[in-house]
Structures are given as C-alpha cells and as structure tokens.
Write a protein that holds these residues in place. Structure first.
Motif, PDB file in Angstrom:
ATOM      1  N   CYS A   1      14.043   8.263   5.510  1.00  0.00           N
ATOM      2  CA  CYS A   1      14.308   8.099   4.067  1.00  0.00           C
ATOM      3  C   CYS A   1      13.215   8.690   3.170  1.00  0.00           C
ATOM      4  CB  CYS A   1      14.536   6.631   3.719  1.00  0.00           C
ATOM      5  SG  CYS A   1      16.032   5.968   4.444  1.00  0.00           S
ATOM      6  N   HIS A   2      12.155   9.251   3.764  1.00  0.00           N
ATOM      7  CA  HIS A   2      11.193   9.988   2.948  1.00  0.00           C
ATOM      8  C   HIS A   2      11.274  11.483   3.254  1.00  0.00           C
ATOM      9  CE1 HIS A   2       8.681   7.238   0.480  1.00  0.00           C
ATOM     10  NE2 HIS A   2       9.273   6.346   1.259  1.00  0.00           N
ATOM     11  N   ILE A   3      12.256  11.876   4.108  1.00  0.00           N
ATOM     12  CA  ILE A   3      12.379  13.297   4.459  1.00  0.00           C
ATOM     13  C   ILE A   3      13.695  13.882   3.977  1.00  0.00           C
ATOM     14  CG2 ILE A   3      12.548  14.954   6.373  1.00  0.00           C
ATOM     15  CD1 ILE A   3      10.640  13.189   7.973  1.00  0.00           C
TER      16      ILE A   3
ATOM     17  N   TRP B   1      19.004   2.877   0.646  1.00  0.00           N
ATOM     18  CA  TRP B   1      19.131   3.396  -0.721  1.00  0.00           C
ATOM     19  C   TRP B   1      17.714   3.397  -1.287  1.00  0.00           C
ATOM     20  CZ3 TRP B   1      23.564   5.503  -0.441  1.00  0.00           C
ATOM     21  CH2 TRP B   1      24.616   4.888   0.233  1.00  0.00           C
ATOM     22  N   HIS B   2      16.878   4.157  -0.582  1.00  0.00           N
ATOM     23  CA  HIS B   2      15.425   4.031  -0.732  1.00  0.00           C
ATOM     24  C   HIS B   2      14.906   4.747  -1.976  1.00  0.00           C
ATOM     25  CE1 HIS B   2      11.733   2.704   1.069  1.00  0.00           C
ATOM     26  NE2 HIS B   2      11.194   3.905   1.085  1.00  0.00           N
ATOM     27  N   ASN B   3      15.659   5.735  -2.473  1.00  0.00           N
ATOM     28  CA  ASN B   3      15.228   6.438  -3.675  1.00  0.00           C
ATOM     29  C   ASN B   3      15.287   5.495  -4.875  1.00  0.00           C
ATOM     30  OD1 ASN B   3      16.603   8.801  -5.939  1.00  0.00           O
ATOM     31  ND2 ASN B   3      14.456   8.746  -5.354  1.00  0.00           N
TER      32      ASN B   3
ATOM     33  N   HIS C   1      15.166   2.324  -4.708  1.00  0.00           N
ATOM     34  CA  HIS C   1      14.149   1.290  -4.487  1.00  0.00           C
ATOM     35  C   HIS C   1      12.782   1.722  -5.014  1.00  0.00           C
ATOM     36  CE1 HIS C   1      11.674  -1.806  -2.960  1.00  0.00           C
ATOM     37  NE2 HIS C   1      11.104  -1.046  -2.064  1.00  0.00           N
ATOM     38  N   HIS C   2      12.414   2.976  -4.754  1.00  0.00           N
ATOM     39  CA  HIS C   2      11.123   3.442  -5.267  1.00  0.00           C
ATOM     40  C   HIS C   2      11.146   3.614  -6.784  1.00  0.00           C
ATOM     41  CE1 HIS C   2       8.184   4.169  -2.013  1.00  0.00           C
ATOM     42  NE2 HIS C   2       9.256   4.159  -1.237  1.00  0.00           N
ATOM     43  N   ALA C   3      12.336   3.906  -7.336  1.00  0.00           N
ATOM     44  CA  ALA C   3      12.439   4.065  -8.794  1.00  0.00           C
ATOM     45  C   ALA C   3      12.313   2.709  -9.487  1.00  0.00           C
ATOM     46  CB  ALA C   3      13.761   4.728  -9.150  1.00  0.00           C
TER      47      ALA C   3
ATOM     48  N   ARG D   1       0.846  -1.199   0.000  1.00  0.00           N
ATOM     49  CA  ARG D   1       0.000   0.000   0.000  1.00  0.00           C
ATOM     50  C   ARG D   1       0.885   1.254   0.000  1.00  0.00           C
ATOM     51  NH1 ARG D   1      -3.863   2.716   3.927  1.00  0.00           N
ATOM     52  NH2 ARG D   1      -3.166   1.334   5.587  1.00  0.00           N
ATOM     53  N   HIS D   2       2.004   1.178   0.731  1.00  0.00           N
ATOM     54  CA  HIS D   2       2.949   2.309   0.747  1.00  0.00           C
ATOM     55  C   HIS D   2       3.451   2.598  -0.677  1.00  0.00           C
ATOM     56  CE1 HIS D   2       6.374   4.838   1.550  1.00  0.00           C
ATOM     57  NE2 HIS D   2       7.239   3.900   1.184  1.00  0.00           N
ATOM     58  N   HIS D   3       3.813   1.562  -1.425  1.00  0.00           N
ATOM     59  CA  HIS D   3       4.306   1.791  -2.786  1.00  0.00           C
ATOM     60  C   HIS D   3       3.209   2.297  -3.712  1.00  0.00           C
ATOM     61  CE1 HIS D   3       8.540   0.478  -3.067  1.00  0.00           C
ATOM     62  NE2 HIS D   3       8.249  -0.177  -1.959  1.00  0.00           N
TER      63      HIS D   3
HETATM   64 ZN   LIG Z   1       9.238   4.276   0.849  1.00  0.00          ZN
END
Ligand SMILES: [Zn+2]
Ligand SMILES: [Zn+2]
Length: 322
Positions: free
Chosen positions: A235-237, A264-266, A268-270, A120-122
C-alpha cells in the motif's frame, strides 16, 4: 505543523516533546523470538499444501480459523490501529482492554510497541525516520525490490527500537494498556491454545485439537501477518492516490476484504483519525462496520466519522476520477 500532524498528535496522544526520543536497542532474545514467530507459521503454510491435498480442510477448522482471523485481525485494525494509535473513538474500559488483548493475539508485538512504531510511521511517512518505507533505498527496480522486502518484513529486524515513552506516553501511563502490553506472552499463548481448545472440544478428539491448532493457529497467524505487512509494503508502492498526502500511500482494492478495510491506505494517511478508511460506497471497510456496530451497542462513543466536506477537501482535485 500541518493539519494532518496536528490531528494525529494532539497534546494528549502524540509524541511527547518532554520525553526525548532515546534510541533503544532490541535484544537477541527478541530477534530470535521474532524469527520463530515468522518461520514456524511459514513452515505451516508450506506443510498446508500437502496436508490440504491429503486430508482436506474440514468445515470445523475453516470456521475456527475464520473466527480467529476476525477476532485477532479486528483486534489489530480496530483496537491497535484506529483506537489506540489514532483515537478514532472512545471506548468503555472492558472494550478497550478486550481490543488491546485481541490485537496482541495477532502476535505483531505488544500493544504499546505497535502503537509507537505506527505513530513514527505517520510522523515520517516515506521520509527519513519512517520505520518501514519501501522507498528508503531509492526508486529504481532494484532499490524498490529491496525496499519492498524491507518494508514488508525486514524492518522488524532493525536493532533500533521505537521509543514507547516518546511516541506513546499516554499509553505507558495507562495502567490497563500497560498491563496488557506487559503480559504479551500470555496473549501469544492464548492465540495458539484457544483454537486447539475449540477444535478439541468441538470434535472431542486430540486430532481435532491438532488440526485446529494447525489451521486456526499457525496458518491464520501467517495469513494475518502478511496481510498486515502488505499495508506497509504494497500500500505504499502500488494502487491509486485519490487523496492529497505528502507520502506515497495508496488505496489497494484487492486487499480490502482480507485487511478489514485497512488497504484504503491513501485516505487513511490523508485523514489519520477517521474511523472509516474506505469512504466510497463500494470501498468495503469491515473495521468501520465493526466500529459502527459497537457505537450502536454504546460500547464506544465520540466516533470520528468523516463528513463529506472533509473527504472532498482531502481529494486531489474536485471530481477527480483518479
Ligand atoms: Zn502507511
Ligand atoms: Zn495509521
């Protein structure tokens, strides 16, 4: 549907359109249990300061705590996250069951509930519907402080429960993973008793069992909880955003080692299904190293390693130094 969404949610693993997203409610028992598992390890950390000052931390406890931190931490990052949530690789049956059990021992909720929340977060990252966006109250300092607390730990108290049938239908239908999820209390118990058992046997004393329970049980659970929570909050701030995403995910170097490369969360979302999150030379990613090792041992297969072309296409601008 964007490329990212279609990668994240092929028909067999993503939210099931046939199952409506029925709002479910958490029970008081769940909320009280959650409080105990947040407060008791925290109290242990507060107590750890005088304990460490007085008696010191023995090598034995440090070794057991590190072992338990790796076992349960990789259970979450490799097992719950890269395997069960994003299907970055395929795993043989004993490996998939073991990964799900070790992840459960991190005491962050049952396997299927964890996966449902994270999918749901993604799906809604930093937008309405994201279970833990730090930006939900706004962007000024006060709103962001409140948002930081919410994304770190406050969201766990949301009475609404993410629908498992909607977000993780294939896991609900999977007899093995469903069984591991339903036996969550077993793994919680194991997570607390195993360090005490090892400490007791190693030192052949009750004192050794007690100190191992304290350091490798409670203090380790506290540290892993807050490192995992920091992926949702920190990692979202703050950090760097070298890759294109529609959310505010960032790469945070100083959390890389403790988080097994999850910070390295950026990237990961990409590229959510990538088995590797740290894609540059010095971006340490212990979870990816673990997956590589399991691939060599032939425990896992079909690993989605990102090629140079994908990484380049996801960059904000070619050769960007961002
Ligand atoms: Zn995230
Ligand atoms: Zn993810």
């Amino acid at each position: 549907m964007s490329i990212t969404e279609s990668l994240l949610a092929p028909a067999s693993e993503g939210p099931d359109a046939s199952e409506p997203e029925v709002p479910e409610r958490k029970s008081w028992t769940e909320q009280i249990t959650l409080t105990l598992f947040l407060v008791i390890p925290f109290a242990a950390v507060v107590a750890a300061v005088p304990v460490a000052w007085g008696w010191g931390l023995t090598w034995r406890d440090a070794v057991i705590a590190t072992f338990m931190y790796f076992l349960t931490g990789l259970g979450v990052t490799v097992g719950f996250h890269r395997y069960l949530t994003h299907r970055s690789f395929q795993a043989k049956r004993p490996v998939r069951v073991a990964l799900a059990i070790f992840g459960s021992m991190a005491i962050q909720g049952s396997a299927i509930q964890w996966v449902a929340d994270h999918r749901r977060h993604h799906r809604f990252s930093d937008r309405e519907g994201d279970p833990h966006s730090p930006w939900r109250y706004g962007t000024d300092v006060k709103a962001l402080s409140k948002g930081f607390f919410y994304s770190h730990v406050g969201w766990l108290y949301d009475w609404d429960k993410t629908s498992e049938a909607h977000y993780a239908p294939e896991l609900v239908a999977d007899a093995d993973i469903n069984w591991v999820s339903r036996k969550f209390t077993w793994w919680v118990t194991a997570s607390l008793l195993i360090p005490a058992f090892i400490g007791g046997m190693w030192s052949w004393s009750w004192q050794g069992a007690l100190t191992a329970f304290f350091w490798a049980g409670l203090v380790r659970i506290f540290l892993l909880h807050h490192v995992t929570f920091a992926i949702n909050s920190v990692c979202h701030i703050t950090g760097r955003r070298p890759f294109k995403t529609r959310d505010r995910s960032q790469n945070v170097w100083w959390l890389a080692i403790l988080s097994f490369g999850e910070s390295w969360h950026n990237f990961h979302h990409a590229e959510p299904t990538s088995a590797r999150h740290g894609v540059r030379l010095f971006e340490i990613d212990t979870s990816a190293i673990t997956i590589k090792l399991m691939e060599k041992l032939r425990w896992v297969s079909d690993v989605r390693w990102p090629d140079a072309g994908i990484i380049a296409r996801r960059r904000v601008a070619p050769n960007s130094a961002n």
